[in-house]
Design a protein around this motif. Structure first.
Motif, PDB file in Angstrom:
ATOM      1  N   GLN A 146       0.832  -1.206   0.000  1.00 18.27           N
ATOM      2  CA  GLN A 146       0.000   0.000   0.000  1.00 18.27           C
ATOM      3  C   GLN A 146       0.867   1.257   0.000  1.00 18.27           C
ATOM      4  N   ALA A 147       1.946   1.239   0.786  1.00 16.92           N
ATOM      5  CA  ALA A 147       2.855   2.389   0.817  1.00 16.92           C
ATOM      6  C   ALA A 147       3.535   2.571  -0.532  1.00 16.92           C
ATOM      7  N   ALA A 192       1.598   9.036  -6.391  1.00 22.79           N
ATOM      8  CA  ALA A 192       2.010  10.433  -6.235  1.00 22.79           C
ATOM      9  C   ALA A 192       2.913  10.891  -7.371  1.00 22.79           C
ATOM     10  N   SER A 193       3.528   9.952  -8.097  1.00 22.71           N
ATOM     11  CA  SER A 193       4.429  10.335  -9.184  1.00 22.71           C
ATOM     12  C   SER A 193       3.705  10.551 -10.508  1.00 22.71           C
ATOM     13  N   VAL A 194       2.403  10.291 -10.551  1.00 21.63           N
ATOM     14  CA  VAL A 194       1.623  10.503 -11.774  1.00 21.63           C
ATOM     15  C   VAL A 194       1.324  11.991 -11.932  1.00 21.63           C
ATOM     16  N   ALA A 195       1.579  12.522 -13.097  1.00 17.77           N
ATOM     17  CA  ALA A 195       1.286  13.926 -13.372  1.00 17.77           C
ATOM     18  C   ALA A 195      -0.215  14.135 -13.526  1.00 17.77           C
ATOM     19  N   VAL A 208      -6.842  -1.807  -4.328  1.00 18.67           N
ATOM     20  CA  VAL A 208      -5.966  -0.710  -4.736  1.00 18.67           C
ATOM     21  C   VAL A 208      -6.773   0.570  -4.917  1.00 18.67           C
ATOM     22  N   ALA A 209      -7.924   0.467  -5.554  1.00 21.73           N
ATOM     23  CA  ALA A 209      -8.766   1.644  -5.795  1.00 21.73           C
ATOM     24  C   ALA A 209      -9.210   2.303  -4.496  1.00 21.73           C
ATOM     25  N   ALA A 210      -9.427   1.502  -3.469  1.00 20.54           N
ATOM     26  CA  ALA A 210      -9.912   2.046  -2.192  1.00 20.54           C
ATOM     27  C   ALA A 210      -8.898   2.975  -1.544  1.00 20.54           C
ATOM     28  N   ASP A 211      -7.618   2.833  -1.905  1.00 20.07           N
ATOM     29  CA  ASP A 211      -6.581   3.687  -1.329  1.00 20.07           C
ATOM     30  C   ASP A 211      -6.343   4.963  -2.135  1.00 20.07           C
ATOM     31  N   LEU A 212      -7.056   5.138  -3.241  1.00 16.60           N
ATOM     32  CA  LEU A 212      -6.904   6.343  -4.057  1.00 16.60           C
ATOM     33  C   LEU A 212      -7.962   7.369  -3.684  1.00 16.60           C
ATOM     34  N   ASP A 213      -7.534   8.611  -3.537  1.00 11.63           N
ATOM     35  CA  ASP A 213      -8.443   9.704  -3.179  1.00 11.63           C
ATOM     36  C   ASP A 213      -9.447   9.925  -4.311  1.00 11.63           C
TER      37      ASP A 213
END
Length: 230
Positions: A122-123, A130-133, A167-172
């Protein structure tokens, strides 16, 4: 630390095996990135670079990162065999994704397939996201928990197996538009020609653009309208 997460394990796996490993790009990458306009890409956990080479051959400039220098040497040789136009678009870097942090807001595409982090996945996925533009795409592919072939081949199934919804659940949700979150099959050919159908978790998400950038930095996926990026 589990043996298969160590640098020594991966160096041994990729050393001296010639052409044993599959040189084809992952079919999930081909499906999900085939219609994206080329830009900058991060291939996190690139192995021998088949995905990075496929992206570079389509015009992407790729940062390809893996823990095993042996794997990257094979990848570099394969890229160079295709010519400078492909090899010159790939920057192969040795790094342990467990503690490596890519630059934030940087890549138009961040792709990671079947990673084996020694610490929290998850980390790791948070750092990759965070590295995606803004306007860029995050593609995460992993072994689905329902895949008996993958489960049998890994002693650390709870760490490396997950669903796309997890994975989706951890995305804002205010920053990400989930375009694909599903289980999907692929066919793998093992040494000796035996074919096995495996089951993957596939997540593709589009990072939202700040007001004023929508339309100029947006990417689309297969079957979607795609305004070109300036």
């Amino acid at each position: 630390m589990p043996e298969e997460f160590t640098r020594a394990f991966w160096e041994e796996r990729y050393s001296g095996h010639g052409t044993r490993h599959d040189r084809r790009p992952n079919p999930q990458l081909v499906t999900e990135a085939g219609d994206l306009a080329p830009g900058t890409a991060l291939d996190a956990g690139c192995g021998e670079g088949a995905d990075a080479i496929w992206l570079a051959s389509r015009g992407w400039r790729v940062t390809a990162v893996d823990i095993a220098a042996a794997a990257l040497r094979h990848g570099q040789a394969c890229a160079e065999a295709l010519g400078a136009d492909v090899a010159g678009r790939i920057d192969f870097q040795v790094a342990d994704l467990t503690d490596w942090t890519p630059p934030e807001d940087h890549f138009d595409l961040v792709s990671t397939h079947y990673v084996h982090p020694a610490a929290s996945r998850q980390a790791l996925f948070r750092r990759l996201a965070a590295s995606v533009a803004p306007g860029g795409t995050l593609l995460v592919v992993g072994h689905h928990p329902s895949d008996p072939h993958a489960a049998a081949s890994h002693d650390c199934a709870p760490q490396v197996h997950f669903t796309a919804d997890e994975v989706a659940a951890d995305l804002d949700p205010d920053r990400w538009d989930i375009r694909v979150a599903e289980a999907r099959t692929r066919t793998v050919t093992f040494p000796g020609g035996r074919e096995v159908t495996m089951r993957d978790a596939v997540l593709r998400a589009l990072r939202s653009c700040p007001v004023g950038l929508v339309g100029s930095a947006r990417r689309s996926g297969p079957g979607e309208d795609r305004p070109d990026r300036a």
